[in-house]
Design an enzyme around this catalytic site. Structure first.
Site, PDB file in Angstrom:
ATOM      1  N   GLY A  83      -5.831  -4.131  -7.666  1.00 43.93           N
ATOM      2  CA  GLY A  83      -7.054  -3.395  -7.350  1.00 43.93           C
ATOM      3  C   GLY A  83      -6.741  -2.041  -6.758  1.00 43.93           C
ATOM      4  O   GLY A  83      -7.428  -1.055  -7.024  1.00 43.93           O
ATOM      5  N   SER A  90       0.833  -1.211   0.000  1.00 45.80           N
ATOM      6  CA  SER A  90       0.000   0.000   0.000  1.00 45.80           C
ATOM      7  C   SER A  90       0.864   1.255   0.000  1.00 45.80           C
ATOM      8  O   SER A  90       0.575   2.219  -0.708  1.00 45.80           O
ATOM      9  CB  SER A  90      -0.880   0.038   1.253  1.00 45.80           C
ATOM     10  OG  SER A  90      -1.603  -1.141   1.363  1.00 45.80           O
ATOM     11  N   ARG A 125       1.412   4.162  -3.092  1.00 46.09           N
ATOM     12  CA  ARG A 125       1.154   5.576  -2.847  1.00 46.09           C
ATOM     13  C   ARG A 125       2.409   6.427  -3.022  1.00 46.09           C
ATOM     14  O   ARG A 125       2.319   7.582  -3.440  1.00 46.09           O
ATOM     15  CB  ARG A 125       0.549   5.765  -1.439  1.00 46.09           C
ATOM     16  CG  ARG A 125      -0.906   5.285  -1.381  1.00 46.09           C
ATOM     17  CD  ARG A 125      -1.335   4.978   0.032  1.00 46.09           C
ATOM     18  NE  ARG A 125      -2.748   4.643   0.167  1.00 46.09           N
ATOM     19  CZ  ARG A 125      -3.264   3.427  -0.035  1.00 46.09           C
ATOM     20  NH1 ARG A 125      -2.486   2.438  -0.455  1.00 46.09           N
ATOM     21  NH2 ARG A 125      -4.551   3.201   0.132  1.00 46.09           N
ATOM     22  N   ASP A 178      -6.596  -8.377   5.016  1.00 49.07           N
ATOM     23  CA  ASP A 178      -5.782  -9.174   4.089  1.00 49.07           C
ATOM     24  C   ASP A 178      -5.121 -10.362   4.762  1.00 49.07           C
ATOM     25  O   ASP A 178      -4.540 -11.216   4.093  1.00 49.07           O
ATOM     26  CB  ASP A 178      -4.700  -8.292   3.454  1.00 49.07           C
ATOM     27  CG  ASP A 178      -5.270  -7.472   2.315  1.00 49.07           C
ATOM     28  OD1 ASP A 178      -6.353  -7.838   1.810  1.00 49.07           O
ATOM     29  OD2 ASP A 178      -4.644  -6.465   1.946  1.00 49.07           O
ATOM     30  N   ARG A 230      -2.310 -14.747  -1.650  1.00 51.84           N
ATOM     31  CA  ARG A 230      -2.397 -14.947  -0.203  1.00 51.84           C
ATOM     32  C   ARG A 230      -2.906 -16.345   0.146  1.00 51.84           C
ATOM     33  O   ARG A 230      -2.538 -16.915   1.171  1.00 51.84           O
ATOM     34  CB  ARG A 230      -3.273 -13.871   0.433  1.00 51.84           C
ATOM     35  CG  ARG A 230      -2.676 -12.478   0.241  1.00 51.84           C
ATOM     36  CD  ARG A 230      -3.142 -11.514   1.309  1.00 51.84           C
ATOM     37  NE  ARG A 230      -2.934 -10.151   0.876  1.00 51.84           N
ATOM     38  CZ  ARG A 230      -1.770  -9.517   0.884  1.00 51.84           C
ATOM     39  NH1 ARG A 230      -0.685 -10.135   1.291  1.00 51.84           N
ATOM     40  NH2 ARG A 230      -1.668  -8.274   0.471  1.00 51.84           N
TER      41      ARG A 230
END
Ligand code: NAP
Length: 750
Positions: free
Chosen positions: A400, A328, A332, A623, A703
Site C-alpha cells: 500500500g 517505510s 522512501r 501497525d 502482522r
C-alpha cells in the site's frame, strides 16, 4: 474427495498424457457414468481398458461420441479440425466440447472451419498448464493437474452453465481455473512457455552440433541441465505448437532477439554499469515475481502455501537481535534516490517483497539500481524530470505504501501509468489519496470496485499546490500529496489531525529539499531538486514489536533489539508497553541518516496490566496493534482501544481478524467500530498459559501471523497459523530469529 456425477458419458478423442490424466481423475472420483475414448492406435485403447480408464474404445471418433455430453479433444492441436469433422454429425445438441491444446487461436479457427462462425454453444476451449516430457496413456497421473492452473477460453456465445461444469471438472482435478481471452492466452503462452521451449531446443541444438559436443555435455554445469530440461519434450507436439501459434511466437522471438542484442552490445562495449543494471534488474524481477511463480495464480486470488505451528513449552526467550530494516524508510530511500540528482547509497535496506516492489517499479521507469545485496543498494538518480514511461502496468504486490506514494509521484509525470496489486492490495481504499491529488489537477482514477486498485493515471498535467486538511491521520496520504507537491506550482501543504510518521519529511530534508513543519502543518514549495545522499535504514520498530511483546509476556525473557528506529512518530508501542508496566528501557540513543535510533532492552519480570490506550498514541503505534492485542490478552484486567478505525482497512480488517483469533484461543474480547475491548487473562506473578491452542487464519496478513506466533509463548496447546507466506513481505528473517530466541516454531508447506 468424491463428488457427485457430473456427466453421463465422457468421450476422449486422444488419450495420451493429458487425456489419460483427466480420465484418471474422472474414474477416481466417479464423475461420469461412462468414459470412452477414440485414439489412433488400437494398442492405446487396449492399454486404457486394462488400466481401467475407459469402459469402451473406438477406432472411429464419431462412434465414440454418440450420446456423450462431454467430449474432450486431447490430441495434438494440428489434428483438431479433422477430429471435429468426424464427430460433427453425431454431436448431441447439449454436448460440451472442450480441448486441452497448448494453443487456442488455431483450435478456434479449426472449429470455425468445421462449424462456421456460429460455433456450438457448448464449445469451450481449454488448456491445462501442467504436463511433463513423457507422453502416452501410461504417462498419465491422477494428480498431474493438482495445484496447477487450467485456462479456459470461453467464446462470446459459450454457454455459461457449460463453463461452470468444466470449471467443476477441473477443480475436481485440484486445478485452479482461470478464464481468459483466446488471443491473450496465445500471447501470454508464447512468452512464458513457447519461447522458453524454443530457446531450450535452440541451445541444445547449437551445442550438440559442435565438434566438441561430447565434452560440452560431459562437463555441463547445473545451469545447462536446468535450462535444457524442456528440450527433451515431444518434438511432434512442439512442431505443432510452433506452427499453431506462429504469429505470437515470432513476436516473442523478435523481442528476445532485441534483448539479446542489447546484452551483446554492453558486453562488447564492456559497459560495466549498464550490464550490472540489466543483470540486477532481471534478478530483482525474478525475485519480485518469484512469489507469483511459486504460488500465486494468474488471476489474483491468494493461495495458502505455508503454515506455522508453535509448540508450547518454550524454556527461554532471550538474545540480542537486529531485526530487518524499516520498511517505510526503505521504500522512501528508493523513491527519493531515483528522482534525486547523483548517486544514493543505501545500507540496511529491507529486502522484503514490499520494498522490492518499489525498487522494481523504479527500474521499470528506467532508473539504474544496483543491488540489493546484503541490504546495500546503489541508486543512480535520474533527477526530478528523468523518470521514463514504464512498458506496462506497475505491479505493487502487497504494498500500500508503494501505491499511495507513487500515486503522488506518477500524477506529476509526463507519461500515463497504471498500478496494480495483489488480491489484498486490490481491496484497499485508494480514493483517499486520489481525491486530494485531483484537487491538485491530477487525472487519476481508481478503476477497481469501491475506489480500489488498479489505479490509472493520465500524465502531462501541470499540478497546482494546494492546502489539504487530512480527514484522517495517514502518513501515506500525507506523503503522496507532498510528493506530488515536488512538481506542483507554488506551495503544497497538509494539516494532519494527529501527527503521523514523518519519514517523508525527514528524508526529503536529508536529500536537501526544504520542508517546513509548523505544528500539525507540513509544507513544501515545488520545483526544487533532490541531491543524492547516503541513507542508513534503521531497524524496523514494527518488526521489533513482536519480540518486545514476546519478551514482555514471557517469564525471565531478556531480549535486546539493536539499532531500532525510534522516530517519535513511531514509538507508540514503546509508550503503550511501558504504560502496561513492561520492563523496557531505551538504551544507546543516537542519530543515523536523519533518523533517531536506539537499542531496546525488554525483560519479562512482571505481569502486564490492562489500560485504556491513550488516543494520541494510536497513530504512533498503528501497525503494532496486532502484537499489542496479544500483550493485552496476557495482561491483568481490561485493555480498551478506541480511535483506531484505520485498523479495519489495513492488509486485513485487523480488528475483526485479531478478535476472531483471540476468541478462538479463549480470550474474551469485543470488537468495536474503531477499536476493541480485550479482557486480559493475566494475574500478577502468574506466568501460566493464557491461550488455548487452535488454528488461526492469518487472512494473508503478515502482522497477524507474527502476532499469533508470539501468543505461542503463553499457550497451553500448539497454535497453528495458516497462511504465513506473507511474513516474508516485511520480515524475511522472522522464523530464524524467533527460533534463535527460543520460540518452538515449525514451518510447513501446505
Ligand atoms: P500424447 O501423450 O502424445 O497423446 C496424444 C494422444 O492423441 C494419443 O492418444 C494419440 O493416439 C492421439 N493422437 C495423436 N495424433 C492423432 C490424430 N491425428 N488423430 C487422433 N488421435 C491422435 O500427447 P499429450 O501430451 O497428451 O498432448 C495432448 C494435447 O495436450 C496436445 O494438444 C498438447 O498441446 C496438449 N498439452 C500437452 C502438454 C504436455 O506437457 N504434454 C501440456 C499441456 C497441454 P495414440 O495413443 O494412439 O498414439
Amino acid at each position: 474427495m468424491s463428488q457427485a456425477v457430473l456427466f453421463e458419458k465422457v468421450a476422449f478423442i486422444g488419450l495420451g498424457l493429458i487425456g489419460s490424466s483427466l480420465a484418471r481423475v474422472i474414474q477416481a472420483q466417479h464423475l461420469a457414468k461412462s468414459v470412452v475414448a477414440s485414439t489412433r492406435s488400437v494398442k492405446t485403447l487396449q492399454d486404457a481398458k486394462q488400466l481401467g480408464l475407459i469402459d469402451a474404445g473406438f477406432h472411429d471418433a464419431g462412434e465414440a461420441i454418440k450420446g456423450a455430453d462431454l467430449i474432450v479433444l486431447a490430441l495434438p492441436v494440428q489434428a483438431t479440425q479433422s477430429a471435429l469433422e468426424k464427430i460433427k454429425p453425431f454431436l448431441r445438441e447439449d454436448a460440451i466440447i472442450t480441448d486441452v491444446g497448448s494453443t487456442k487461436g488455431n483450435v478456434v479457427d479449426a472449429a470455425k472451419a468445421v462449424f462456421g462462425e456460429n460455433l456450438p454453444k457448448g464449445f469451450i476451449p481449454g488448456h491445462p498448464i501442467a504436463g511433463s516430457e513423457h507422453s502416452g496413456v501410461h504417462a498419465g497421473k491422477v494428480d498431474l493437474f493438482a495445484n496447477h492452473k487450467v485456462i479456459l477460453t470461453p467464446l462470446q456465445g459459450s454457454d455459461k452453465e457449460a463453463v461452470q461444469k468444466l470449471i467443476q471438472l477441473w477443480q475436481a482435478a485440484q486445478a485452479e481455473v482461470i478464464c481468459m481471452d483466446v488471443d491473450r492466452h496465445d500471447e501470454v503462452l508464447a512468452h512464458t512457455s513457447h519461447l522458453p521451449h524454443l530457446m531450450a531446443f535452440n541451445l541444445v541444438e547449437q551445442l550438440a552440433s559442435r565438434k566438441d559436443n561430447l565434452d560440452i555435455f560431459r562437463y555441463a554445469a547445473g545451469g545447462f541441465r536446468d535450462f535444457s530440461r524442456i528440450a527433451a519434450s515431444d518434438p511432434q507436439m512442439w512442431h505443432d505448437i510452433f506452427f499453431a501459434n506462429k504469429k505470437a511466437i515470432l513476436n516473442a522471438v523478435a523481442g528476445f532477439e532485441q534483448q539479446l542484442q542489447q546484452f551483446k552490445q554492453v558486453i562488447e562495449n564492456e559497459d560495466s554499469q549498464k550490464l550490472m543494471g540489466m543483470l540486477g534488474h532481471a534478478r530483482a524481477a525474478r525475485q519480485h515475481f518469484n512469489h507469483m511463480l511459486a504460488n500465486q495464480p494468474l488471476m489474483e486470488n491468494h493461495t495458502v502455501t505455508q503454515q506455522f505451528t508453535i509448540l508450547p513449552g518454550t524454556q527461554k526467550f532471550e538474545g540480542k537481535f537486529t531485526v530487518p530494516g524499516d520498511k517505510s524508510v526503505s521504500h522512501r530511500s528508493i523513491m527519493f534516490g531515483a528522482i534525486a540528482e547523483g548517486t544514493t547509497h543505501v545500507t540496511g535496506f529491507l529486502e522484503g517483497e514490499d520494498a522490492l516492489a518499489t525498487l522494481q517499479a523504479f527500474r521499470d521507469m528506467g532508473v539504474s539500481i544496483e543491488g540489493p545485496k546484503n541490504g546495500e543498494v546503489t541508486i543512480h538518480g535520474v533527477g526530478i524530470n528523468g523518470l521514463k514511461a514504464p512498458a506496462s502496468a506497475l505491479y505493487m504486490g502487497n504494498s500500500g505504501t508503494s501505491m499511495r506514494l507513487l500515486s503522488g509521484i506518477l500524477s506529476a509525470q509526463q507519461f500515463d501509468s497504471v498500478m496494480t496489486g495483489d488480491a489484498s492490495l486490490s481491496k484497499r481504499p485508494m480514493e483517499r489519496i486520489a481525491k486530494p491529488l485531483r484537487l491538485m489537477g491530477a487525472k487519476i482514477q481508481t478503476t477497481g470496485e469501491k475506489g480500489t486498485p488498479p489505479v490509472s493515471i493520465t500524465g502531462s498535467q501541470q499540478l497546482q499546490g494546494i492546502h489539504y486538511d487530512l480527514p484522517m491521520a495517514s502518513a501515506q496520504v500525507k506523503s503522496g500529496i507532498l510528493l506530488a507537491g515536488l512538481w506542483a506550482n507554488g506551495e503544497t501543504s497538509v494539516t494532519e489531525p494527529e501527527p503521523t510518521r514523518d519519514h517523508t519529511e525527514r528524508m526529503l530534508r536529508a536529500f536537501g529539499y526544504e520542508v517546513k513543519t509548523e505544528g500539525n502543518k507540513i509544507s513544501l514549495i515545488g520545483g526544487e531538486k533532490l541531491t543524492g545522499t547516503d541513507i542508513q535504514v534503521p531497524s524496523d520498530i514494527s518488526s521489533a514489536a513482536f519480540f518486545m511483546v514476546g519478551a514482555a509476556i514471557t517469564q525471565g525473557a531478556d531480549i535486546t533489539l539493536e539499532a531500532v528506529g525510534i522516530n517519535p512518530t513511531r514509538t507508540g508501542v514503546i509508550e503503550i508497553l511501558k504504560q502496561m508496566g513492561a520492563n523496557l528501557t531505551v538504551e544507546n540513543e543516537r542519530i543515523a541518516g536523519g533518523e533517531p535510533i536506539a537499542d531496546i532492552h525488554i525483560r519479562g519480570t512482571q505481569t502486564l496490566k490492562g489500560i485504556h490506550i491513550p488516543e494520541d498514541q494510536v497513530p504512533l503505534a498503528i501497525d503494532e496493534f496486532p502484537a499489542l492485542f496479544i500483550a493485552a490478552a496476557c495482561a491483568e484486567g481490561e485493555t480498551v482501544l478506541t480511535g483506531a478505525a484505520e485498523l479495519r482497512v489495513k492488509e486485513s480488517d485487523r480488528i475483526q481478524v485479531m478478535a476472531d483469533g483471540l476468541k478462538l484461543l479463549g480470550i474474551q474480547c469485543t470488537p468495536t467500530a474503531d477499536g476493541i475491548i480485550i479482557q486480559g487473562k493475566g494475574k500478577a506473578g502468574d506466568w501460566s498459559p493464557v491461550f488455548a491452542g487452535g488454528q488461526i487464519e492469518s487472512h494473508h496478513d503478515h502482522r497477524i501471523a507474527m502476532s499469533f506466533s508470539m501468543a505461542g509463548l503463553r499457550a497451553a496447546e500448539p497454535i497453528t497459523i495458516v497462511g504465513t507466506e506473507t511474513v516474508a513481505t516485511s520480515f524475511p528473517t522472522f522464523t530464524e530469529l524467533a527460533t534463535q530466541a527460543g520460540l518452538l516454531l515449525q514451518v510447513s508447506n501446505i
